[in-house]
Design a protein around this motif. Sequence first.
Motif: not given
Length: 352
Positions: A188-196, A254-256, A262-263
Motif C-alpha cells: 500500500t502506498r499513499g500521498g498527496t499530489l497537486s494537479f493544474r 485517478k489514473k495519474s 506505483q513508481k
Amino acid sequence: MAEYKCSSCGGSMEFDSKTQKLICPWCGTEHDPREYDIQQQAQAAQAAGAQQGSGFSTTQSEWNVNSEGLMSYICKNCGGEVVGDETLASTSCPYCDSPIVRNDQFSGVLKPDLIIPFKLDKKQAKEKLNRFVSGKKLVPKVFKDSKHIDEMKGVYVPFWLFDADVYGEATFDAERRNGDEIGHFDVTRGGTLSFRNVPVDAASKMEDDMMDSIEPFDMNDAKEFSTAYLAGYMADKYDVSPEECFIRGNERIKKSVEEELQKTLQGFESIRTKASVMNIMQGQAKYALLPVWILNTTWEGKQYRFAMNGQTGKYTGNMPYDKNGYKKHFLLTGIVTAAIVFAALFLFWKFF
C-alpha cells in the motif's frame, strides 16, 4: 456582433499566428489583440450610452433562428448569409471571408478565462497532413488532393481545465521471483499530489479520444481571453458542463495518481493495482479555448477526421483505406512473391 475592421483602410483583419497580432491583409496595419479589443469595447459602451440617451435600443440579436433550429446572420461586409448551429461562436463569411465573432457567446458566465492563440498557421498544418498521409499507400487519393486539404479549418475548441490537490491511496499486488518461486505481496502506498490545468474538451461534437491524443498544450502560452484572437478562425462555445466533464477529469487524475504511487515500488517483476481511493480537495475549473486544426471528410458514408494541435503540431487522425487499391496491392504483392518463388525453384532445379 464583432467584425474586426482595420483602423487605417477599413479592411477585415485576422489574427496572425506568426506575429501574434491582428493584421490587415490589405494595408499591413497591425494591432495588439488585447488593446484592440479594449478600444472596441470602449467604443461600443460609448455608442450604447448615446443610444440610451436618445431613447433608442439595439439589444435585439442580429442572428435569426430558422425553422430547422439553425442560426443565420447577414454579413455586413457583403450581404451574404452565414449559417451555423447554436454553439457557433466565431466563423468567417463564406462569400467574402470576413471574420465574424458572436460576442453574446462570450459574455457573462460564457466568457472563457483563458485562450491559447494559434501558433501554427494553415500552411504548416497542411504540410503536417501531407506527411501524415504520403506514406500510406492505401489511403484514397481524395485525402491527398491539395484542394481537399485546403478545406482544413482552424477551430478554437472549448475545454474545461481542472485544478485539484489530491490525496490518493492504492493497494498493489506486486510479484517478485526468487529462483523458481513466485512471491505475491500486498503493498500500500499513499500521498498527496497537486494537479493544474488538467484538460477535458467541452464540445460534444469532438471525439474525446482524439482531443486527448493531441495533448499536451503548453499553458505557459495562455492569454487572458479576448475575442480579437478569434478573428479569422472558427470557435464553439461549450455545450458540456464542468460537472459532466469532471467525471472524465477525475478518471484522468485517478489514473495519474495510481501511476505515480506505483513508481515508488521497486524490485518487483510485475505490479497490478488492486484497489485505490482518491480524495480530491480544493477542486476548481477554468474555461479555456484551445487551438486545433481540423479536416473532416466523408468517405463511403462514414466520417473521418484529422486533428492537429494548433500550438505544438502534434496530430492524429483516422483514415480509410481504398478497397480497390487494397485488392490491387494484394494482387501485385502476390504476383511478385510468386515470381520470386518460381525463380528460386527454377535456379534450384537448374543447378542442383
